[in-house]
Design an enzyme around this catalytic site. Structure first.
Site, PDB file in Angstrom:
ATOM      1  N   TRP A  12      35.165  38.988  41.949  1.00 15.35           N
ATOM      2  CA  TRP A  12      34.617  37.924  43.566  1.00 15.35           C
ATOM      3  C   TRP A  12      35.040  37.851  44.317  1.00 15.35           C
ATOM      4  O   TRP A  12      34.812  37.678  45.599  1.00 15.35           O
ATOM      5  CB  TRP A  12      33.744  37.464  43.038  1.00 15.35           C
ATOM      6  CG  TRP A  12      33.133  36.856  41.924  1.00 15.35           C
ATOM      7  CD1 TRP A  12      32.723  38.255  41.216  1.00 15.35           C
ATOM      8  CD2 TRP A  12      32.079  36.290  41.261  1.00 15.35           C
ATOM      9  NE1 TRP A  12      31.647  37.766  40.091  1.00 15.35           N
ATOM     10  CE2 TRP A  12      30.850  36.731  40.831  1.00 15.35           C
ATOM     11  CE3 TRP A  12      32.295  35.089  41.398  1.00 15.35           C
ATOM     12  CZ2 TRP A  12      30.016  35.773  39.445  1.00 15.35           C
ATOM     13  CZ3 TRP A  12      31.256  34.080  40.504  1.00 15.35           C
ATOM     14  CH2 TRP A  12      30.353  34.801  40.401  1.00 15.35           C
ATOM     15  N   LYS A  13      36.637  38.083  44.815  1.00 18.20           N
ATOM     16  CA  LYS A  13      37.289  37.750  46.340  1.00 18.20           C
ATOM     17  C   LYS A  13      37.146  35.955  46.742  1.00 18.20           C
ATOM     18  O   LYS A  13      36.469  35.733  45.535  1.00 18.20           O
ATOM     19  CB  LYS A  13      37.027  38.817  47.141  1.00 18.20           C
ATOM     20  CG  LYS A  13      37.590  40.054  46.233  1.00 18.20           C
ATOM     21  CD  LYS A  13      37.971  41.330  47.267  1.00 18.20           C
ATOM     22  CE  LYS A  13      38.265  42.519  46.356  1.00 18.20           C
ATOM     23  NZ  LYS A  13      38.204  43.473  46.988  1.00 18.20           N
ATOM     24  N   HIS A  62      47.308  41.445  43.828  1.00 22.99           N
ATOM     25  CA  HIS A  62      46.337  42.030  44.562  1.00 22.99           C
ATOM     26  C   HIS A  62      46.823  42.433  46.013  1.00 22.99           C
ATOM     27  O   HIS A  62      47.699  41.353  46.410  1.00 22.99           O
ATOM     28  CB  HIS A  62      44.809  41.351  44.635  1.00 22.99           C
ATOM     29  CG  HIS A  62      43.681  42.145  44.915  1.00 22.99           C
ATOM     30  ND1 HIS A  62      43.441  42.565  45.830  1.00 22.99           N
ATOM     31  CD2 HIS A  62      42.692  42.314  43.803  1.00 22.99           C
ATOM     32  CE1 HIS A  62      42.615  43.501  46.479  1.00 22.99           C
ATOM     33  NE2 HIS A  62      41.863  43.556  45.392  1.00 22.99           N
ATOM     34  N   GLY A  68      35.462  44.603  42.913  1.00 22.61           N
ATOM     35  CA  GLY A  68      35.539  44.139  43.298  1.00 22.61           C
ATOM     36  C   GLY A  68      34.061  43.753  43.657  1.00 22.61           C
ATOM     37  O   GLY A  68      32.289  43.961  43.012  1.00 22.61           O
ATOM     38  N   GLY A  69      33.101  44.783  44.873  1.00 25.22           N
ATOM     39  CA  GLY A  69      31.521  44.782  45.047  1.00 25.22           C
ATOM     40  C   GLY A  69      30.585  44.620  43.875  1.00 25.22           C
ATOM     41  O   GLY A  69      29.407  44.024  43.695  1.00 25.22           O
ATOM     42  N   SER A 112      36.500  50.577  44.047  1.00 24.60           N
ATOM     43  CA  SER A 112      35.324  51.659  44.555  1.00 24.60           C
ATOM     44  C   SER A 112      34.559  51.894  42.597  1.00 24.60           C
ATOM     45  O   SER A 112      33.647  52.370  42.637  1.00 24.60           O
ATOM     46  CB  SER A 112      35.002  52.274  44.860  1.00 24.60           C
ATOM     47  OG  SER A 112      35.477  52.017  46.817  1.00 24.60           O
ATOM     48  N   GLY A 144      37.730  49.093  48.327  1.00 18.42           N
ATOM     49  CA  GLY A 144      35.879  48.369  49.421  1.00 18.42           C
ATOM     50  C   GLY A 144      35.932  49.948  49.975  1.00 18.42           C
ATOM     51  O   GLY A 144      34.815  48.966  50.630  1.00 18.42           O
ATOM     52  N   GLU A 175      45.104  42.621  48.603  1.00 22.89           N
ATOM     53  CA  GLU A 175      44.909  41.783  49.892  1.00 22.89           C
ATOM     54  C   GLU A 175      45.903  40.408  50.022  1.00 22.89           C
ATOM     55  O   GLU A 175      46.270  40.152  50.968  1.00 22.89           O
ATOM     56  CB  GLU A 175      43.521  41.319  49.163  1.00 22.89           C
ATOM     57  CG  GLU A 175      42.166  42.339  49.810  1.00 22.89           C
ATOM     58  CD  GLU A 175      41.130  42.355  48.802  1.00 22.89           C
ATOM     59  OE1 GLU A 175      40.465  41.031  48.031  1.00 22.89           O
ATOM     60  OE2 GLU A 175      40.783  42.973  48.462  1.00 22.89           O
TER      61      GLU A 175
END
Ligand code: PGA
Length: 250
Positions: free
Chosen positions: A10-11, A94, A233-234, A212, A172, A96
């Site tokens: 979910w970040k 990760h 993620g998204g 993605s 993303g 990020e």
């Protein structure tokens, strides 16, 4: 046989209230077997996840932790505390975190040891930039990240751990690596594990693809021999989408 994994990441999204709403929506709808469904959530949402997972087939993941169990480390999350509260996995390395928070290969290795020592499992992320890929350096870069991350980890521990290959250019961006590109690198990672350890360990470690992943492409990715799941993620944030991913093989 490696059990497939669908792991949400979910970040820095969802508060505890939104987490409750998500969990209400997926209650009773996750696969009972055949797929391991995991949600990786911000630390403030983990309590709700661990309660839910007592009655539902959901595993839980923190998105980060520190490598010390306790002490004067303001703002960090203790791996021991995560383990005590019943967390199963911790996502580490990760892109990020590497890019925005300066997480180094050495930190990631220390975190992997701390997570395993506390009876949880690491989800170790790796992946190259577009420039590295275009320069033909992706394989060396990714296998180098893996070698550094697993340093000193026993074969038994590594066999239970999870690796996630996430090309940075696909995260993303809506730009998924093709299933063949993903398979190719995941295979290279498995071969690297075989050379660092042995074939049996390489055969057991689960390697996910991330970048993605969505309900529309999950089946094709999962059909590849070496790809054992997705780090998402998204598309993991919406309950219907997460359920569609977790039930990809139905
Ligand atoms: P994405 O993110 O599915 O939104 O591309 C994947 C990840 O960063 O783990």
């Amino acid at each position: 046989m490696r059990t497939p994994i669908i792991a949400g990441n979910w970040k820095m999204n969802k508060n505890p209230q939104e987490t409750q709403e998500f969990l209400e929506a997926i209650k009773g709808k996750l696969p009972e077997s055949g797929v391991e469904a995991i949600i990786g959530a911000p630390a403030i949402d983990l309590n709700a996840l661990t309660w839910f997972s007592k009655d539902e087939p959901l595993k839980t993941a923190a998105e980060n932790c520190y490598f010390e169990d306790a002490g004067a480390f303001t703002g960090e999350t203790s791996p021991k505390a995560l383990s005590d509260m019943g967390i199963d996995y911790v996502i580490i390395g990760h892109s990020e975190r590497r890019q925005y928070f300066g997480e180094t290969d050495e930190d990631i290795n220390k975190k992997a040891h701390a997570i395993l020592k506390n009876n949880m499992l690491p989800i170790i992320c790796c992946g190259e930039t577009l420039e590295q890929r275009e320069a033909g350096k992706a394989e060396d870069w990714v296998t180098g990240q893996i070698e550094a991350a697993v340093k000193g980890i026993s074969a038994d521990d590594l066999a239970k751990s999870v690796i996630a290959y996430e090309p940075i250019w696909a995260i993303g961006t809506g730009k998924t690596a093709t299933a063949d590109q993903a398979q190719e690198m995941v295979h290279v990672i498995r071969e690297k594990i075989a050379s660092l350890y042995d074939a049996a360990t390489a055969d057991k470690v689960r390697i996910l693809y991330g970048g993605s992943v969505k309900p529309a492409n999950v089946k094709e990715l999962m059909s590849k021999e070496d790809i054992d799941g997705g780090l998402v993620g998204g598309a993991s944030m919406d309950p219907e989408s997460f359920l569609a991913l977790a039930n990809f093989n139905k």
